[in-house]
Scaffold this motif. Structure first.
Motif, PDB file in Angstrom:
ATOM      1  N   ARG A  49      -4.761  14.753   0.362  1.00 13.44           N
ATOM      2  CA  ARG A  49      -5.455  14.952  -0.917  1.00 13.44           C
ATOM      3  C   ARG A  49      -5.623  13.606  -1.587  1.00 13.44           C
ATOM      4  NH1 ARG A  49      -3.415  19.506  -4.451  1.00 13.44           N
ATOM      5  NH2 ARG A  49      -5.511  19.309  -5.235  1.00 13.44           N
ATOM      6  N   PRO A  50      -6.739  13.411  -2.273  1.00 14.68           N
ATOM      7  CA  PRO A  50      -6.964  12.118  -2.955  1.00 14.68           C
ATOM      8  C   PRO A  50      -6.258  12.059  -4.307  1.00 14.68           C
ATOM      9  CG  PRO A  50      -8.869  13.529  -3.221  1.00 14.68           C
ATOM     10  CD  PRO A  50      -7.900  14.279  -2.352  1.00 14.68           C
ATOM     11  N   LEU A  51      -4.939  12.189  -4.282  1.00 14.04           N
ATOM     12  CA  LEU A  51      -4.130  12.212  -5.505  1.00 14.04           C
ATOM     13  C   LEU A  51      -2.930  11.298  -5.353  1.00 14.04           C
ATOM     14  CD1 LEU A  51      -3.821  16.061  -6.135  1.00 14.04           C
ATOM     15  CD2 LEU A  51      -5.359  14.496  -7.302  1.00 14.04           C
ATOM     16  N   ALA A  52      -2.452  10.833  -6.484  1.00 17.19           N
ATOM     17  CA  ALA A  52      -1.166  10.145  -6.541  1.00 17.19           C
ATOM     18  C   ALA A  52      -0.373  10.796  -7.665  1.00 17.19           C
ATOM     19  CB  ALA A  52      -1.354   8.661  -6.796  1.00 17.19           C
ATOM     20  N   ASN A  85       0.850  -0.334 -18.978  1.00 21.65           N
ATOM     21  CA  ASN A  85      -0.571  -0.561 -19.146  1.00 21.65           C
ATOM     22  C   ASN A  85      -1.256   0.020 -17.911  1.00 21.65           C
ATOM     23  OD1 ASN A  85      -3.215  -1.747 -19.051  1.00 21.65           O
ATOM     24  ND2 ASN A  85      -2.507  -3.256 -20.534  1.00 21.65           N
ATOM     25  N   PRO A  86      -2.241   0.907 -18.079  1.00 20.29           N
ATOM     26  CA  PRO A  86      -2.891   1.518 -16.918  1.00 20.29           C
ATOM     27  C   PRO A  86      -3.514   0.525 -15.951  1.00 20.29           C
ATOM     28  CG  PRO A  86      -3.440   2.739 -18.880  1.00 20.29           C
ATOM     29  CD  PRO A  86      -2.712   1.502 -19.322  1.00 20.29           C
ATOM     30  N   LYS A  87      -3.809  -0.705 -16.398  1.00 20.47           N
ATOM     31  CA  LYS A  87      -4.370  -1.677 -15.459  1.00 20.47           C
ATOM     32  C   LYS A  87      -3.367  -1.990 -14.351  1.00 20.47           C
ATOM     33  CE  LYS A  87      -3.297  -5.813 -18.102  1.00 20.47           C
ATOM     34  NZ  LYS A  87      -3.790  -6.923 -18.881  1.00 20.47           N
ATOM     35  N   ASP A  88      -2.060  -1.920 -14.653  1.00 19.95           N
ATOM     36  CA  ASP A  88      -1.039  -2.117 -13.619  1.00 19.95           C
ATOM     37  C   ASP A  88      -1.014  -0.929 -12.655  1.00 19.95           C
ATOM     38  OD1 ASP A  88      -0.175  -4.611 -14.661  1.00 19.95           O
ATOM     39  OD2 ASP A  88       1.006  -3.546 -16.175  1.00 19.95           O
ATOM     40  N   LEU A  89      -1.225   0.262 -13.186  1.00 19.06           N
ATOM     41  CA  LEU A  89      -1.295   1.461 -12.344  1.00 19.06           C
ATOM     42  C   LEU A  89      -2.520   1.390 -11.435  1.00 19.06           C
ATOM     43  CD1 LEU A  89      -0.078   4.287 -11.750  1.00 19.06           C
ATOM     44  CD2 LEU A  89      -1.572   5.172 -13.534  1.00 19.06           C
ATOM     45  N   LEU A  90      -3.658   0.971 -11.975  1.00 19.21           N
ATOM     46  CA  LEU A  90      -4.873   0.840 -11.175  1.00 19.21           C
ATOM     47  C   LEU A  90      -4.692  -0.197 -10.070  1.00 19.21           C
ATOM     48  CD1 LEU A  90      -6.057   2.513 -13.553  1.00 19.21           C
ATOM     49  CD2 LEU A  90      -8.120   1.162 -13.286  1.00 19.21           C
ATOM     50  N   ALA A  91      -3.992  -1.267 -10.364  1.00 26.87           N
ATOM     51  CA  ALA A  91      -3.726  -2.284  -9.334  1.00 26.87           C
ATOM     52  C   ALA A  91      -2.879  -1.692  -8.208  1.00 26.87           C
ATOM     53  CB  ALA A  91      -3.038  -3.502  -9.948  1.00 26.87           C
ATOM     54  N   LEU A  92      -1.866  -0.920  -8.561  1.00 29.61           N
ATOM     55  CA  LEU A  92      -1.006  -0.283  -7.561  1.00 29.61           C
ATOM     56  C   LEU A  92      -1.812   0.659  -6.668  1.00 29.61           C
ATOM     57  CD1 LEU A  92       1.876   0.387  -6.478  1.00 29.61           C
ATOM     58  CD2 LEU A  92       1.936   2.199  -8.200  1.00 29.61           C
ATOM     59  N   LEU A  93      -2.746   1.379  -7.263  1.00 26.43           N
ATOM     60  CA  LEU A  93      -3.543   2.366  -6.526  1.00 26.43           C
ATOM     61  C   LEU A  93      -4.789   1.754  -5.883  1.00 26.43           C
ATOM     62  CD1 LEU A  93      -3.280   5.284  -9.091  1.00 26.43           C
ATOM     63  CD2 LEU A  93      -2.013   5.007  -6.948  1.00 26.43           C
ATOM     64  N   LYS A  94      -4.958   0.443  -6.048  1.00 23.04           N
ATOM     65  CA  LYS A  94      -6.134  -0.259  -5.510  1.00 23.04           C
ATOM     66  C   LYS A  94      -7.417   0.388  -6.021  1.00 23.04           C
ATOM     67  CE  LYS A  94      -4.053  -3.209  -2.754  1.00 23.04           C
ATOM     68  NZ  LYS A  94      -4.043  -4.614  -2.980  1.00 23.04           N
ATOM     69  N   SER A  95      -7.509   0.522  -7.325  1.00 23.92           N
ATOM     70  CA  SER A  95      -8.660   1.149  -7.949  1.00 23.92           C
ATOM     71  C   SER A  95      -9.557   0.114  -8.608  1.00 23.92           C
ATOM     72  CB  SER A  95      -8.209   2.154  -9.010  1.00 23.92           C
ATOM     73  OG  SER A  95      -9.331   2.687  -9.662  1.00 23.92           O
ATOM     74  N   ALA A 112       0.808  -1.207   0.000  1.00 30.00           N
ATOM     75  CA  ALA A 112       0.000   0.000   0.000  1.00 30.00           C
ATOM     76  C   ALA A 112       0.848   1.266   0.000  1.00 30.00           C
ATOM     77  CB  ALA A 112      -0.948   0.007   1.193  1.00 30.00           C
ATOM     78  N   ALA A 113       2.077   1.164   0.434  1.00 23.01           N
ATOM     79  CA  ALA A 113       2.938   2.342   0.504  1.00 23.01           C
ATOM     80  C   ALA A 113       3.355   2.766  -0.904  1.00 23.01           C
ATOM     81  CB  ALA A 113       4.166   2.051   1.344  1.00 23.01           C
ATOM     82  N   ILE A 114       3.012   3.979  -1.259  1.00 25.63           N
ATOM     83  CA  ILE A 114       3.423   4.537  -2.548  1.00 25.63           C
ATOM     84  C   ILE A 114       4.356   5.696  -2.246  1.00 25.63           C
ATOM     85  CG2 ILE A 114       2.681   5.651  -4.682  1.00 25.63           C
ATOM     86  CD1 ILE A 114      -0.045   4.318  -4.266  1.00 25.63           C
TER      87      ILE A 114
END
Length: 168
Positions: free
Chosen positions: A44-47, A79-89, A19-21
């Protein structure tokens, strides 16, 4: 019961580590907002991501022609799906905004069905802002000629500065 407690403890620790980014250390090239559970901007709800952080995601490659460049080019990106996985989206649609405020929306299925990427390199070099960089959506128009339509050309946004993950 003891094994179960140990498993819960280990799973909890591994989840907390994932979870740590980290915060970006270089120039921010992408700001992500919307339906995300993990952020790296306090209160803020941002990454925010610098190029080095995006390069930590699994790399994908496409070699193709496109209407904006002469000849065939080799692109590397994520691939944004990997980014979404990282952000738990849980999002199934992303809204991308360019420096010039051009906005397009792309269903996540495009990244799964057509192996589309957000590229950060062209022909082995970072994509400069003056040449549509630092980030651009690349479809494989050579492998999938059915994508050569105004709809997909309109989704092929360049000079991306932000990405908003829309609620499902």
């Amino acid at each position: 019961m003891k094994r179960f407690a140990i498993w819960i403890l280990l799973f909890g620790l591994s989840s907390a580590t994932f979870a740590a980014i980290d915060a970006p250390t270089g120039r921010v090239v992408l700001t992500v907002s919307g339906a995300i559970d993990h952020t790296n901007v306090p209160e803020r709800p941002l990454a925010q991501f610098d190029l080095a952080m995006l390069k930590q995601l699994p790399a994908h490659e496409i070699t193709t022609h496109n209407p904006w460049e002469e000849g065939e080019h080799h692109y590397v990106g994520f691939n944004p799906k990997d980014l979404l996985a990282l952000l738990k989206s849980r999002g199934d649609l992303i809204r991308l905004t360019a420096f010039n405020q051009y906005i397009t929306e792309i269903p996540m299925s495009d990244f799964e069905d057509w192996d589309t990427i957000i590229a950060y390199e062209m022909d082995g070099k970072p994509i400069p802002v003056r040449n549509k960089g630092p980030l651009m959506v690349i479809y494989n128009f050579d492998q999938h000629p059915e994508l050569r339509t105004e709809a997909y050309y309109g989704r092929s946004i360049w000079q991306i500065q932000s990405l908003k993950i829309m609620e499902p």
